[in-house]
Design a protein around this motif. Structure first.
Motif, mmCIF file in Angstrom:
data_model
loop_
_atom_site.group_PDB
_atom_site.id
_atom_site.type_symbol
_atom_site.label_atom_id
_atom_site.label_comp_id
_atom_site.label_asym_id
_atom_site.label_seq_id
_atom_site.Cartn_x
_atom_site.Cartn_y
_atom_site.Cartn_z
ATOM 1 N N LEU A 121 0.839 -1.218 0.000
ATOM 2 C CA LEU A 121 0.000 0.000 0.000
ATOM 3 C C LEU A 121 0.871 1.264 0.000
ATOM 4 O O LEU A 121 0.575 2.236 -0.694
ATOM 5 N N LEU A 122 1.942 1.219 0.779
ATOM 6 C CA LEU A 122 2.835 2.382 0.803
ATOM 7 C C LEU A 122 3.529 2.575 -0.545
ATOM 8 O O LEU A 122 3.735 3.712 -1.000
ATOM 9 N N LEU A 123 3.858 1.444 -1.159
ATOM 10 C CA LEU A 123 4.480 1.518 -2.492
ATOM 11 C C LEU A 123 3.520 2.175 -3.487
ATOM 12 O O LEU A 123 3.888 3.057 -4.268
ATOM 13 N N GLU A 124 2.244 1.732 -3.435
ATOM 14 C CA GLU A 124 1.242 2.296 -4.354
ATOM 15 C C GLU A 124 1.050 3.800 -4.093
ATOM 16 O O GLU A 124 0.928 4.594 -5.031
ATOM 17 N N ALA A 125 1.041 4.146 -2.798
ATOM 18 C CA ALA A 125 0.865 5.567 -2.445
ATOM 19 C C ALA A 125 2.024 6.398 -2.987
ATOM 20 O O ALA A 125 1.823 7.485 -3.560
ATOM 21 N N GLU A 126 3.219 5.865 -2.829
ATOM 22 C CA GLU A 126 4.386 6.610 -3.316
ATOM 23 C C GLU A 126 4.370 6.727 -4.840
ATOM 24 O O GLU A 126 4.729 7.765 -5.406
ATOM 25 N N ALA A 127 3.926 5.656 -5.475
ATOM 26 C CA ALA A 127 3.832 5.706 -6.950
ATOM 27 C C ALA A 127 2.866 6.804 -7.391
ATOM 28 O O ALA A 127 3.146 7.580 -8.329
ATOM 29 N N GLN A 128 1.719 6.893 -6.703
ATOM 30 C CA GLN A 128 0.748 7.932 -7.062
ATOM 31 C C GLN A 128 1.301 9.334 -6.783
ATOM 32 O O GLN A 128 1.055 10.276 -7.539
ATOM 33 N N GLU A 129 2.069 9.452 -5.700
ATOM 34 C CA GLU A 129 2.666 10.758 -5.392
ATOM 35 C C GLU A 129 3.705 11.150 -6.449
ATOM 36 O O GLU A 129 3.857 12.331 -6.766
ATOM 37 N N ASN A 130 4.378 10.161 -6.998
ATOM 38 C CA ASN A 130 5.294 10.444 -8.104
ATOM 39 C C ASN A 130 4.529 10.948 -9.337
ATOM 40 O O ASN A 130 4.993 11.841 -10.053
ATOM 41 N N VAL A 131 3.353 10.345 -9.554
ATOM 42 C CA VAL A 131 2.514 10.798 -10.670
ATOM 43 C C VAL A 131 2.137 12.269 -10.458
ATOM 44 O O VAL A 131 2.205 13.088 -11.384
ATOM 45 N N VAL A 132 1.756 12.586 -9.219
ATOM 46 C CA VAL A 132 1.374 13.977 -8.920
ATOM 47 C C VAL A 132 2.530 14.919 -9.219
ATOM 48 O O VAL A 132 2.354 15.958 -9.882
ATOM 49 N N ARG A 133 3.703 14.586 -8.743
ATOM 50 C CA ARG A 133 4.850 15.466 -8.955
ATOM 51 C C ARG A 133 5.149 15.660 -10.448
ATOM 52 O O ARG A 133 5.485 16.761 -10.889
#
Lengths: 240, 225
Positions: A121-133
């Motif tokens: 879940l943390l990996l997925e969250a970080e991936a989405q945050e990378n998308v945002v950036r």
């Protein structure tokens, strides 16, 4: 003594030509001259009215065409700003919101999870945050905190207002202004042409004065009255 | 010897031919001014109606093209938000068949469903046309919020303007034809004046009178359009 040659014969008198009407001019009554004056005056006033009406009518057409051009110009600007704000910038902003929301929800789930599930879940969250950036770097609306509202969304209306303000002349363009000017000019042109009616009546009385010499004085007086009426109508239309 | 025709014609100074000619020429001038007024009024009204029809055509296109991005944004964003939820639900269902990774799949599915709920709300809010408090100018707000009823009303108004233009165009055409007949009559009356009282002059004055009468009738018919 030699005989002198006989003097040449005097030239014969010229044959009588057609009657010279100008020769009788002094005999003409002064009424005919007044008829000519009234008719000439009606022609002059009618010509002035016609020329002025033509100019004003042309001005009306120009104003109306200007109104159409401004309508097209304003419409093009409005449609383009709406398209760019909602279909380009808005969609990009919503992708940011989607990734942000997913990242937030993954982290909330991770708080209640353990082990591999938590790590995933943390990996997925970080991936989405990378998308945002990645998106924020290329999105004017997402990069500017002014457009972020209290409930976390982006204020597309504010962004639209800012986009519109980049070309203020398109916002202030109002085709109703030249439209109104054209309407006024068209009314004036019609009234100017209508002012030729009393002038034409003056012409009518003028020729009646020529055709009916017994009543010439009355006809000429009426002609002058209508001529003055026509001139007054012209001045009124011009002033009002 | 010079001779003044005016003096010798009749005891009153004019023949009946000349009197009729004077009346007809004067009437022709009055009819010309009336027909010119009618023609000018008709042509201006036709032009105005066509101009309004043109502006309305642009306005209709503007509202169709301008409201579409707002609606399109709302629809596409809502679809995206619902798709996130669909993915979450699909994971939850699939988790039953894969118990070894079910815990992770359920967690992701629940997160997706929760995100979807929020995104649907945001898509609806962001896809709402700007209101008065938004700072967007009134014209743009009107375009962005155009409805089918408003568009239908504009189309009806545009069609009416075209009909009015056609009516005044027909009226103007008749006035111009009346003026043409009048010009013909004026030429014939002028010819009668030049030829003078005689066979040809009488034919010319009768033909000129007929043309004058026809022009009056044609002008009157324009008012019935």
């Amino acid at each position: 003594m030699t005989d002198l040659p006989a003097p040449p014969e005097p030239p014969p008198p010229p044959p009588p030509g057609p009657p010279d009407t100008f020769a009788a001019a002094p005999e003409r009554d002064t009424g005919s001259r007044w008829v000519a004056i009234v008719l000439a005056a009606t022609a002059v006033v009618a010509a002035i009215l016609g020329a002025r009406a033509s100019l004003v009518s042309s001005s009306a057409s120009g104003s109306w065409q200007s109104a159409i051009r401004q309508e097209v110009r304003r419409a093009a600007g409005t449609v383009e700003d709406l398209r760019f704000t909602y279909e380009v910038e808005g969609r990009q902003a919503f992708r940011v919101l989607t990734a942000e929301t997913l990242a937030d929800r993954y982290r909330r789930q991770a708080d209640a999870a353990t082990g591999a599930t938590r790590s995933y879940l943390l990996l997925e969250a970080e991936a989405q945050e990378n998308v945002v950036r990645s998106i924020v770097e290329s999105s004017a609306i997402a990069a500017d905190p002014r457009y972020r509202t209290e409930d976390g969304r982006f204020d597309l209306a504010l962004r639209l207002a800012d986009n519109r303000a980049e070309n203020p002349e398109l916002v202030t363009t109002d085709p109703d202004d030249p439209q109104a000017a054209g309407d006024d000019a068209a009314d004036e042109a019609v009234l100017l042409v209508a002012s030729t009616v009393p002038v034409a009546v003056a012409f009518l009385f003028g020729v009646l004065g020529q055709g009916f010499p017994n009543r010439r004085r009355a006809f000429l007086a009426a002609g002058v009255v209508f001529l003055v009426l026509g001139a007054l109508a012209f001045m009124l239309v011009e002033v009002l | 010897m010079a001779m003044d025709v005016e003096v010798t014609a009749t005891p009153t100074g004019k023949t009946s031919f000349e009197k009729w000619l004077a009346v007809l020429v004067g009437l022709a001038a009055v009819v010309a001014s009336l027909l010119a007024t009618l023609q000018t009024h008709s042509s201006k009204r036709e032009e105005l109606s066509l101009e309004i029809a043109n502006r309305l055509s642009v306005a209709i296109f503007e509202r169709i093209a301008g409201s579409a991005p707002v609606q399109s944004f709302s629809l596409a964003s809502s679809q995206d938000a619902l798709t996130v939820g669909l993915n979450g639900t699909a994971r939850l269902i699939a988790a039953f068949d894969h118990p070894d990774v079910a815990e992770t799949a359920v967690a992701i599915g629940n997160a997706s469903n929760a995100a979807s709920d929020r995104l649907v709300r945001l898509a609806t809010t962001m896809g709402t046309p700007p209101g008065e408090e938004s700072g967007v100018d009134a014209h743009t707000r009107e375009v962005a919020a155009a409805t089918d009823d408003q568009l239908n009303a504009l189309v009806a108004e545009q069609n009416r303007a075209v009909d009015v233009a056609n009516r005044f165009g027909e009226r103007g055409n008749r006035a111009v034809f009346g003026l043409s007949l009048l010009a013909l009559g004026a030429v014939l009356l002028g010819l009668a004046g030049v030829v003078g009282e005689g066979g040809a002059g009488r034919i010319a004055i009768v033909a000129g009178s007929a043309a004058l009468g026809l022009s009056i009738l044609w002008g009157a018919s324009a008012l019935l359009v």
